[in-house]
Write a protein that holds these residues in place. Sequence first.
Motif, PDB file in Angstrom:
ATOM      1  N   ARG A 157       2.160   7.895 -10.129  1.00  0.00           N
ATOM      2  CA  ARG A 157       1.731   6.808  -9.903  1.00  0.00           C
ATOM      3  C   ARG A 157       0.596   6.474 -11.174  1.00  0.00           C
ATOM      4  O   ARG A 157      -0.217   6.653 -11.818  1.00  0.00           O
ATOM      5  CB  ARG A 157       0.701   6.008  -8.947  1.00  0.00           C
TER       6      ARG A 157
ATOM      7  N   GLU B 165      -5.587   7.210  -1.617  1.00  0.00           N
ATOM      8  CA  GLU B 165      -4.093   7.095  -0.518  1.00  0.00           C
ATOM      9  C   GLU B 165      -4.305   7.854   0.636  1.00  0.00           C
ATOM     10  O   GLU B 165      -4.833   8.375   0.788  1.00  0.00           O
ATOM     11  CB  GLU B 165      -3.382   8.206  -1.396  1.00  0.00           C
TER      12      GLU B 165
ATOM     13  N   ASP C  19       5.981   8.200  -3.849  1.00  0.00           N
ATOM     14  CA  ASP C  19       5.848   6.478  -3.961  1.00  0.00           C
ATOM     15  C   ASP C  19       6.598   5.239  -4.969  1.00  0.00           C
ATOM     16  O   ASP C  19       6.079   4.814  -5.269  1.00  0.00           O
ATOM     17  CB  ASP C  19       4.874   7.041  -5.527  1.00  0.00           C
TER      18      ASP C  19
ATOM     19  N   LYS D  28       2.033   0.727   6.560  1.00  0.00           N
ATOM     20  CA  LYS D  28       2.416  -0.034   6.280  1.00  0.00           C
ATOM     21  C   LYS D  28       1.511  -1.122   5.706  1.00  0.00           C
ATOM     22  O   LYS D  28       0.832  -1.079   6.901  1.00  0.00           O
ATOM     23  CB  LYS D  28       3.290  -0.559   7.207  1.00  0.00           C
TER      24      LYS D  28
ATOM     25  N   GLU E  61      10.485  -5.123   4.842  1.00  0.00           N
ATOM     26  CA  GLU E  61      10.922  -5.756   2.970  1.00  0.00           C
ATOM     27  C   GLU E  61      11.179  -4.222   2.842  1.00  0.00           C
ATOM     28  O   GLU E  61      10.949  -3.067   2.664  1.00  0.00           O
ATOM     29  CB  GLU E  61       9.909  -6.540   2.916  1.00  0.00           C
TER      30      GLU E  61
ATOM     31  N   ASP F 159       8.740  -2.228   0.783  1.00  0.00           N
ATOM     32  CA  ASP F 159       7.991  -1.944   1.717  1.00  0.00           C
ATOM     33  C   ASP F 159       7.905  -0.101   1.742  1.00  0.00           C
ATOM     34  O   ASP F 159       9.246  -0.014   0.802  1.00  0.00           O
ATOM     35  CB  ASP F 159       8.543  -2.139   3.181  1.00  0.00           C
ATOM     36  N   ARG F 160       6.560  -0.187   1.619  1.00  0.00           N
ATOM     37  CA  ARG F 160       6.869   2.320   0.691  1.00  0.00           C
ATOM     38  C   ARG F 160       7.887   2.463   2.311  1.00  0.00           C
ATOM     39  O   ARG F 160       8.340   2.267   3.573  1.00  0.00           O
ATOM     40  CB  ARG F 160       5.092   2.804   1.242  1.00  0.00           C
TER      41      ARG F 160
ATOM     42  N   THR G 251       7.721   5.734   3.241  1.00  0.00           N
ATOM     43  CA  THR G 251       6.772   6.295   4.537  1.00  0.00           C
ATOM     44  C   THR G 251       7.111   4.824   5.608  1.00  0.00           C
ATOM     45  O   THR G 251       5.950   5.549   6.912  1.00  0.00           O
ATOM     46  CB  THR G 251       5.639   6.992   3.332  1.00  0.00           C
ATOM     47  N   SER G 252       6.479   4.320   5.624  1.00  0.00           N
ATOM     48  CA  SER G 252       6.369   3.730   6.420  1.00  0.00           C
ATOM     49  C   SER G 252       7.576   3.172   7.597  1.00  0.00           C
ATOM     50  O   SER G 252       7.036   2.625   8.608  1.00  0.00           O
ATOM     51  CB  SER G 252       6.500   1.584   6.192  1.00  0.00           C
TER      52      SER G 252
ATOM     53  N   LYS H 243      10.881  15.791   3.647  1.00  0.00           N
ATOM     54  CA  LYS H 243       9.619  15.019   2.983  1.00  0.00           C
ATOM     55  C   LYS H 243      10.265  16.015   1.539  1.00  0.00           C
ATOM     56  O   LYS H 243       9.570  15.318   0.255  1.00  0.00           O
ATOM     57  CB  LYS H 243       8.280  15.199   3.820  1.00  0.00           C
TER      58      LYS H 243
ATOM     59  N   SER I  55       0.487   9.765   4.667  1.00  0.00           N
ATOM     60  CA  SER I  55       0.866   9.237   6.661  1.00  0.00           C
ATOM     61  C   SER I  55       2.281  10.305   6.258  1.00  0.00           C
ATOM     62  O   SER I  55       2.515  11.277   5.224  1.00  0.00           O
ATOM     63  CB  SER I  55       1.945   8.298   5.394  1.00  0.00           C
TER      64      SER I  55
ATOM     65  N   LEU J 165       1.159  -7.790   7.013  1.00  0.00           N
ATOM     66  CA  LEU J 165       1.481  -8.533   6.632  1.00  0.00           C
ATOM     67  C   LEU J 165       1.005 -10.286   7.352  1.00  0.00           C
ATOM     68  O   LEU J 165       1.288 -11.085   7.260  1.00  0.00           O
ATOM     69  CB  LEU J 165       2.870  -9.273   5.617  1.00  0.00           C
TER      70      LEU J 165
ATOM     71  N   LYS K 119       2.202 -14.731   2.538  1.00  0.00           N
ATOM     72  CA  LYS K 119       2.185 -14.343   1.207  1.00  0.00           C
ATOM     73  C   LYS K 119       2.086 -16.017   0.694  1.00  0.00           C
ATOM     74  O   LYS K 119       2.643 -16.403   1.672  1.00  0.00           O
ATOM     75  CB  LYS K 119       4.090 -13.768   0.610  1.00  0.00           C
TER      76      LYS K 119
END
Lengths: 528, 352
Positions: free
Chosen positions: B301, B349, A359, B2, A402, A405-406, A408-409, A352, B352, B5, B10
Amino acid sequence: MANAIASLLLLRFGCDAMIEMKKIRKSFGSNDVIKDVSFTLKGGEICALLGENGAGKSTLMNILGGVHQMDSGAVLVGGKEVVFKTPGQSQAAGIAFIHQELNLINDLPIYENMFLGRELKTKRGSLDLEKMQQETAAIFKQMNVDLEPGMMVRDLDASYKQIIEICRAMMTNASFIIMDEPTTSLTDQEIERVFKMMKTLREHQVGIIFISHKLNEVMQVCDRYLVLRDGNLVAKGNVAEVNTNDLARFMVGHEVRTESLKREKFIGKEFLRAEGLTNSPFFKEISFSIKEGEIVGFTGLLGDGRSELFQSIFGAEKMMAGKMFLHDEEINIRSTQQAIKAGIAYLPRNRKENAIIKDMDIIENASIVTWPAFSKKGTINRRQHQATFEEQRKALRIKMGELTDRITSLSGGNQQKVILAKWLAAKPKLFILDNPTQGVDVGAKEDIYDIIMKLAEEKIAIIVLSSEANEIIRLCDRAFVMYHGVIQGEVAGETMNEHAIMSLATGGQLPFAKGGMNKDETEPGSCS
Amino acid sequence: MKPSLDHVPKNSKRNFFQWFKYKWSNDPLFSIAVALIIMIILQTLVLGFDYDSFGSWFQAWTNNWINILRNNAATAIVALGMTFVIMTGGIDLAVGSTLVVTGALSMMLLDTGTKGFLVAAGITGVPAFIITILVVLLFGYLLGSLIGVSITKGKVPPFIATLGAMMIFRSVTQHFMQGYNPKVPAEFLQIASFKIGNFMIMPIIYWAIIALILYYVSKRTTFGRQIIAVGSNERAAKLSGIHVEKVKLRVYALMGLLVSIAAIIQVSRIGSMDFSNAGRGMEMDAIAAAVVGGTNMMGGRGFILGTVYGMLIIAVMNNLLNLFGVPPFLREAFKGVIVIAAVLLQKKEKSS
């Protein structure tokens, strides 16, 4: 009833201070961390609490310190049953818990730290600095501490910070002190100072529980020992009746899987040689070499300096002295870019903090190393990255949604695989893996082992850093054991076993006789 | 977190509200764009439809917009650079003062009087303009690099380094420019006031071009992505082979370059510069635009497009306040409210 008799007996023997933990059980979810552990601690003795990481030492002490609540069992202090729901209640019962990370404020003077949270005030409501200084000086005098109460904590050695924590505990009239690995970040001289302090406390009839991985220290300062393994109390007794080898054996046990993983070995010529690498105080005079296709382990306990060593080799930290040779040619790596150019990859520990860029999405995390390589005039070639990653994703069995995706997912194991993928994309010739299976579930762990084996078969030189002796034994052809920044010894083949590693990692030597295994594992002595 | 979707595939056109909800919670720029559209509608309503014909209404509306955009172009360009700076986790307070230094330099070079450097060297006309522009851009780049070096090599915190530079640059400029009133040749003013058709829109075009380039840089280039990596997790970036110091240095140098472009636009738009007041508060306007546009002050960001939106929101709001006749002293308060409201609106934010 029995308690009443016990306390009467105690009174007769003039030994009123005593903690008893009886049949303690604790589980987190379905994971039984403490299984039916009982022990006794008397005032005026120092008791070592030993065990590998995850054996349950911290949980047991956190129950005593009021941080966690036990599921069943009883805690008796001075013969009276007590229930600790908060750390405050434990403190009120005379138990002080000194955590590994010290709770001192660097920018306040010693005396204000001594009274943190219970500051003395004058009638007008301002801080009574004078009285706080006087009381601090008084306790220092009592404990034979040669410190000026007005000094800033920032200016003190780590050992004195530990001592101040102890004095603070004494000031709250603690009759028991739990010390969680107090010596890990201290030098030998500083350790000596803390030990002297502990002996003074013993004279004051304070009972101490000393958690440590360093068996030599246990032999030096402790009266008794308790060994936990997988939540069970597996051994206890008087320190005088055992040696460090015995203790190491108790800690490890015998049921660990140690068969090494198989691969086809293609050992080539020497890839990297290091001579006298030094960056004190982290590591000193490190020399080793590694061949293509070889898997070499580096292990030791917390604070042994192996991570610092390889971060310096990788160019992320400075190197004070020493030489490195790549294919017998001297090389000077001063930045991580140079290291990557030389074909070195480094998978850091603590994913981590050191590896995940939260980001950014999965594909970017998986391609960050090769951005400069896969780009034309500064524009990133995304197709090439996606194609490369798609290959890695299959080979590494990364479970994900995908590409965008982030990061962190993903689960810990899959995150680690993405980090592996980013390094594999750079096609390294030497891959340094620092705690590669940290925070990774069992399935992913085996996947990562498979990958390491496959890489070695492709003649990539591999260095594995791990504090799990088991991991080193299963993966590596040979391993170096570090202790306080130096290589304490090298193990390979027959000598590469948990006992040898534990012995070297705690500052001992390689045990000569392997016959020691046959000795009966009786529990010498008994404590109650 | 996550993004789920499952319920809204989409490109789904099933239901406007579903689409809106999905975009609102997943696209960080969506809420900003919505806010901007609402403000533009409001502004159009306030402007009113009290005109003879649609043609004359449209002309008034367009002129109003050109004024808004042109007046904010210089600050907007600076805000784009500020976005990059903040994305690395830094800040640049020196932009206003750098504007004054580079502006002063351009005027000294161009001065038609006896003190003008280029006139003294016998260079006039278009070659003089080109030399001036190149020298000023280089100078801005160097000043930015200087700040960058003190931050990366000297380990001075960005706030302090640029605070110091802010004081030094303006004070030195004011000292050397006292009693000196350079005259800029009228042809030079064409840089900003050249008319295309009937419209004086050159500054807007510069802004648009720079925004497009920087958008591409931030999305597609190694440099742009490395900015995010450095700002999000410097340690991980370093351990991934990114030259963290080089990235930061280049960001501050780019900032200096953009400020010098803004200075040239300002000088050529007005033909003079008030060295004690020009660019004062510019750093705060630029930061505000970036923050309203979704840039995280902690770094990691940021969106070039967001900053464009942010600048437009602030500009349209200024225009609205003007149309409403809000007293000048109160206008800053509204700006403050907008900045805080924008950050409140943005998706928080989730840890997580």
